[in-house]
Design an enzyme around this catalytic site. Structure first.
Site, PDB file in Angstrom:
ATOM      1  N   LEU A  42       0.815  -1.215   0.000  1.00 13.66           N
ATOM      2  CA  LEU A  42       0.000   0.000   0.000  1.00 13.66           C
ATOM      3  C   LEU A  42       0.847   1.263   0.000  1.00 13.66           C
ATOM      4  O   LEU A  42       0.524   2.237  -0.684  1.00 13.66           O
ATOM      5  CB  LEU A  42      -0.911   0.005   1.229  1.00 13.66           C
ATOM      6  N   LYS A  67      15.749  -2.171  -0.890  1.00 11.52           N
ATOM      7  CA  LYS A  67      14.382  -2.337  -1.395  1.00 11.52           C
ATOM      8  C   LYS A  67      13.733  -0.976  -1.651  1.00 11.52           C
ATOM      9  O   LYS A  67      12.944  -0.818  -2.584  1.00 11.52           O
ATOM     10  CB  LYS A  67      13.553  -3.148  -0.402  1.00 11.52           C
ATOM     11  N   ASP A  92      13.268   2.642  10.774  1.00  9.54           N
ATOM     12  CA  ASP A  92      12.970   1.346  11.371  1.00  9.54           C
ATOM     13  C   ASP A  92      12.165   1.592  12.643  1.00  9.54           C
ATOM     14  O   ASP A  92      12.698   2.040  13.655  1.00  9.54           O
ATOM     15  CB  ASP A  92      14.270   0.604  11.689  1.00  9.54           C
ATOM     16  N   ASN A 118       2.078   4.533   7.348  1.00 11.27           N
ATOM     17  CA  ASN A 118       1.563   3.266   6.853  1.00 11.27           C
ATOM     18  C   ASN A 118       2.324   2.068   7.410  1.00 11.27           C
ATOM     19  O   ASN A 118       1.788   0.962   7.474  1.00 11.27           O
ATOM     20  CB  ASN A 118       1.650   3.272   5.313  1.00 11.27           C
ATOM     21  N   SER A 172      -4.839   2.853   9.983  1.00 12.59           N
ATOM     22  CA  SER A 172      -5.366   1.908  10.955  1.00 12.59           C
ATOM     23  C   SER A 172      -6.029   0.757  10.206  1.00 12.59           C
ATOM     24  O   SER A 172      -5.566   0.369   9.130  1.00 12.59           O
ATOM     25  CB  SER A 172      -6.334   2.609  11.906  1.00 12.59           C
ATOM     26  N   TYR A 209      -2.619  -7.871  16.711  1.00 12.48           N
ATOM     27  CA  TYR A 209      -2.709  -6.881  15.636  1.00 12.48           C
ATOM     28  C   TYR A 209      -4.013  -6.093  15.754  1.00 12.48           C
ATOM     29  O   TYR A 209      -4.019  -4.860  15.621  1.00 12.48           O
ATOM     30  CB  TYR A 209      -2.628  -7.569  14.273  1.00 12.48           C
ATOM     31  N   LYS A 213      -4.427  -1.955  16.435  1.00 19.50           N
ATOM     32  CA  LYS A 213      -5.190  -1.042  15.587  1.00 19.50           C
ATOM     33  C   LYS A 213      -6.290  -0.329  16.380  1.00 19.50           C
ATOM     34  O   LYS A 213      -6.617   0.833  16.116  1.00 19.50           O
ATOM     35  CB  LYS A 213      -5.770  -1.804  14.398  1.00 19.50           C
TER      36      LYS A 213
END
Length: 332
Positions: A42, A67, A92, A118, A172, A209, A213
């Site tokens: 994303l 990357k 990081d 993000n 989120s 997780y 959120k």
């Protein structure tokens, strides 16, 4: 983790299959934007949109510079933007010193019109971060808001210097609907709720997780209530991109992979919600955005009990942020 109610599940499926957020067309000419976690998924597709829409500078905040450089070249090749438009900066979130160093570089920017936070992790394994805190909480919650508050002065400066309204976007998720956050009841009022989440013996990692959120949603809402009332020079919102094809959740097993295969949006479609949040109007301030519009958060968040948990979470989080960076609360 609590099971999703039928209405929540139906709403999720309807959104995934029948709602397509609009393709971004809002000009970013002359503006500077940061997207964290932008070497893949994303974040990469959102950064590509910002470059396509004419941003003067798009900064990719990434953990892996190699990357990140590959992502930079991809953006330049597909959008035709200049080599100078896209920059790759080290970030990081698992180490607070890296967040501080990144924010220090931000101070040198001429302007900052939006930061889209993000970057995040999803894992069901308990791993301690460098700070000793559980990695999901350290990354998705503590480091995310540490970065937010450290770059806030540059966002406010941009607002005043260029007569504009910069955006602070927290990515989120609708998974905050899926947890009833039982830790809120298991930890007494005299104990530290946030710190308790780093107790390996009590950690419910299958739900972690979702909890992270939910904590993001609660923190954002309390920040606006306490520090960023309507009319504040910076718009803060928090966005749900929906379930999308990305590398997030790559540690969650084959079952989750198959579920994503059947239901997930394309990465590009999901990224549209991030770009929308970064240019949304005053109506989005302090709000949960889903499908590129202001939406209602989970019932727990809106309840009286949720309001009390919200205050507690932000109190503890702000205290932790002050420990990491003394004086940071003065950045509001």
């Amino acid at each position: 983790m609590s099971a999703a109610s039928p209405s929540v599940l139906l709403g999720f499926l309807y959104s995934q299959f029948f709602v397509k957020p609009p393709y971004p067309t809002h000009s970013w000419a002359g503006k500077t934007v940061i997207v964290t976690g932008s070497n893949v998924g994303l974040g990469l597709e959102a950064a590509r949109h910002f470059a396509r829409l004419g941003a003067q500078k798009v900064i990719l905040g990434v953990r892996n510079l190699e990357k990140g450089e590959t992502a930079r070249k991809s953006i330049i090749e597909t959008t035709g933007c200049s080599d100078e438009t896209v920059e790759v900066w080290q970030l990081d979130l698992s180490t607070y010193d890296s967040v501080k160093a990144f924010a220090k570089r931000v101070e040198g920017l001429q302007r900052l019109d939006a930061i889209v936070e993000n970057a995040g992790i999803a894992t069901d394994r308990f791993v301690a971060a460098e700070s000793g805190e559980e990695m999901t909480i350290a990354t998705n919650v503590i480091a995310t808001f540490l970065l937010a508050l450290l770059v806030l002065p540059k966002l406010k400066e941009t607002a005043h210097r260029f007569n504009t309204r910069p955006h602070l976007v927290i990515v989120s998720s609708e998974v905050h609907f899926l947890t009833d956050f039982p830790e809120r009841k298991a930890v007494g009022p005299s104990e530290n709720l946030l710190a308790s989440l780093s107790d390996k013996s009590k950690a419910r990692m299958h739900d972690r997780y979702n909890v992270s959120k939910l904590l993001e949603v609660l923190a954002c809402r309390q920040i606006v209530e306490d520090h960023m009332r309507p009319g504040y020079p910076v718009i803060l919102n928090f966005v749900n991109p929906g379930l999308c094809h990305s590398e997030l959740g790559r540690e969650m097993g084959f079952g989750f992979y198959l579920f994503k295969l059947a239901v997930a949006r394309t990465t590009e479609v999901g990224s549209r919600t991030l770009v929308h949040a970064a240019s949304a109007g005053e109506e989005s301030h302090g709000q949960y955005l889903s499908d590129a519009r202001v939406s209602e958060p989970a019932d727990l968040v809106k309840s009286e009990e949720g309001r009390e948990v919200q205050k507690r979470v932000w109190r503890e989080l702000s205290e932790r942020l002050e420990q990491i960076q003394p004086g940071i609360m003065g950045n509001f």
